[in-house]
Design an enzyme around this catalytic site. Structure first.
Site, PDB file in Angstrom:
ATOM      1  N   ASN A  32       0.802  -1.230   0.000  1.00  0.00           N
ATOM      2  CA  ASN A  32       0.000   0.000   0.000  1.00  0.00           C
ATOM      3  C   ASN A  32       0.835   1.280   0.000  1.00  0.00           C
ATOM      4  OD1 ASN A  32       0.729  -0.741   2.632  1.00  0.00           O
ATOM      5  ND2 ASN A  32      -1.006   0.327   3.550  1.00  0.00           N
ATOM      6  N   LYS A  55      12.408  -7.673   0.990  1.00  0.00           N
ATOM      7  CA  LYS A  55      11.355  -8.490   0.376  1.00  0.00           C
ATOM      8  C   LYS A  55      10.128  -7.600   0.220  1.00  0.00           C
ATOM      9  CE  LYS A  55       8.504 -11.973  -0.587  1.00  0.00           C
ATOM     10  NZ  LYS A  55       7.258 -11.177  -0.718  1.00  0.00           N
ATOM     11  N   GLU A 129       5.100  -3.298  12.190  1.00  0.00           N
ATOM     12  CA  GLU A 129       4.039  -2.297  12.061  1.00  0.00           C
ATOM     13  C   GLU A 129       2.890  -3.001  11.366  1.00  0.00           C
ATOM     14  OE1 GLU A 129       1.416  -0.058  10.935  1.00  0.00           O
ATOM     15  OE2 GLU A 129       2.780   0.578   9.345  1.00  0.00           O
ATOM     16  N   CYS A 163      -2.916   1.676   7.354  1.00  0.00           N
ATOM     17  CA  CYS A 163      -3.098   1.245   8.742  1.00  0.00           C
ATOM     18  C   CYS A 163      -3.481   2.407   9.636  1.00  0.00           C
ATOM     19  CB  CYS A 163      -1.829   0.573   9.249  1.00  0.00           C
ATOM     20  SG  CYS A 163      -0.362   1.625   9.120  1.00  0.00           S
ATOM     21  N   GLU A 260     -10.182  -4.752  11.201  1.00  0.00           N
ATOM     22  CA  GLU A 260      -9.756  -3.592  10.433  1.00  0.00           C
ATOM     23  C   GLU A 260     -10.537  -3.533   9.126  1.00  0.00           C
ATOM     24  OE1 GLU A 260      -5.651  -1.421   8.938  1.00  0.00           O
ATOM     25  OE2 GLU A 260      -5.623  -3.582   9.328  1.00  0.00           O
TER      26      GLU A 260
END
Length: 355
Positions: A32, A55, A129, A163, A260
């Site tokens: 994102n 990665k 995170e 997030c 979420e």
């Protein structure tokens, strides 16, 4: 931030705390924010002296290659930053390699749990995170038009595939109806469109899978009695577009209460008191960030003390900045990125003592 730090000690002599790199780090990065997220992990760690194996998410390999090319063009020493195009099994093997010293991951709870299991088994340092379901608490009608504008902008930022996007709007009963009316009107006015058009405020979601997941969450809430004020589903036609959506009456029985919502769906709650607002904000399994809107800043400072999250913004929404630490608690992650705290997460704080 990296200079030797003299320590005040008992007795004679001197003691210094040195900040040194620990070595090779593995970064597992999301889709994102494919450029920014890599930069905020790699840049401070390279400055510290660590080296990076990266990665990137499987759906943005060209971005990973572009970043590596930038390092090469800038004249960076060979090997300090390398892309890895590998599956989960190979990544797990790399984590166990004795040459690697730490792992930074930005991604889902599921990915965090899987990587934590492997890093824990091999006693490696990690920073995660993960997800968020950030609360936006409105305590009074101070600058309500600005409050609503901030709420809408943040809710739709990056297609709300972030997030730190505010997902739960917790509004005091005295101002709830006025806030809801303006918020719904503003959300209804926004039409998803071509992301290459400068006039577009809401582009598509990343994939059909993201749309399907969001649709299932909304349908679950509606089936269990939530109220739909606008939006509610996929936009007809080509592309992975989802309507800006506002729900009320969401209860703990619904997925939208605890999961979420990774897309343009907002949940508005009415609360009778500040204590109720705090309890609802802390009820989430996540603890990334929160926003408090009120005319009384000291009231907000006091409330911030009791919020279970890593960051609190007063009369503003969450932003990431190089000089501010970024990170959460609970299921939102472990450790910090950016700022003085972030640059020392993967450092050896070495004591040098001279009697």
């Amino acid at each position: 931030m990296l200079a030797d730090e003299p320590l005040n000690i008992a007795g004679s002599g001197e003691a210094v705390l040195r900040t040194e790199p620990i070595g090779v780090l593995l970064g597992i990065m999301p889709w994102n924010f494919p450029y920014y997220q890599v930069s905020r992990f790699a840049a401070p760690n390279l400055v510290l002296g660590n080296t990076i194996l990266l990665k990137q998410a499987r759906n943005c390999p060209q971005g990973a290659l572009a970043i590596e090319e930038l390092f090469t063009e800038a004249g960076a020493p060979e090997g300090i930053y390398l892309n890895l195009f590998a599956d989960s099994e190979r990544i797990a093997g790399l984590i166990g390699d004795l040459r690697g010293q730490g792992v930074s991951l930005t991604g889902s709870e599921r990915a965090g749990s899987a990587v934590a299991e492997v890093t824990g088994r091999h006693l490696k340092k990690y920073v995660f995170e993960l997800g968020g379901s950030d609360p936006f608490a409105v305590l009074d009608d101070h600058n309500l038009d600005t409050t609503v504008a901030h709420a809408v902008h943040n809710r739709l930022f990056n297609g709300d595939q972030a997030c730190t996007a505010l997902k739960r709007f917790i509004v005091h009963a005295d101002v709830h109806d006025a806030f809801l009316e303006r918020f719904v009107h503003a959300m209804r006015e926004i039409r998803p469109g071509d992301p290459t058009d400068p006039a577009t405020r809401l582009g598509p979601l990343a994939s059909g899978e993201v749309v399907a997941d969001l649709t299932a969450q909304v349908e679950d809430a509606l089936a269990l009695g939530a109220t739909l004020h606008t939006g509610g589903g996929r936009v007809a036609g080509p592309g992975h577009y989802f309507e800006p959506t506002v729900l009320t009456g969401v209860t703990p029985a619904m997925r939208a209460h605890s999961e979420e919502l990774f897309g343009p769906v907002a949940v508005v709650h009415r609360v009778a008191s500040e204590a109720d607002a705090l309890a609802l904000a802390n009820e989430s399994p996540f603890g990334l960030a929160a926003s408090i809107y009120t005319a009384d800043v000291e009231r907000a400072r006091a409330l911030a003390t009791h919020l279970e999250c890593g960051m609190v913004w007063i009369n503003s929404t969450t932003r990431s900045a190089p000089d501010l630490p970024f990170g959460g608690v609970k299921r939102s992650g472990v450790g910090r990125e950016l700022g003085a705290l972030g640059i020392t997460e993967f450092a050896n704080k070495k004591l040098v003592r001279i009697p």
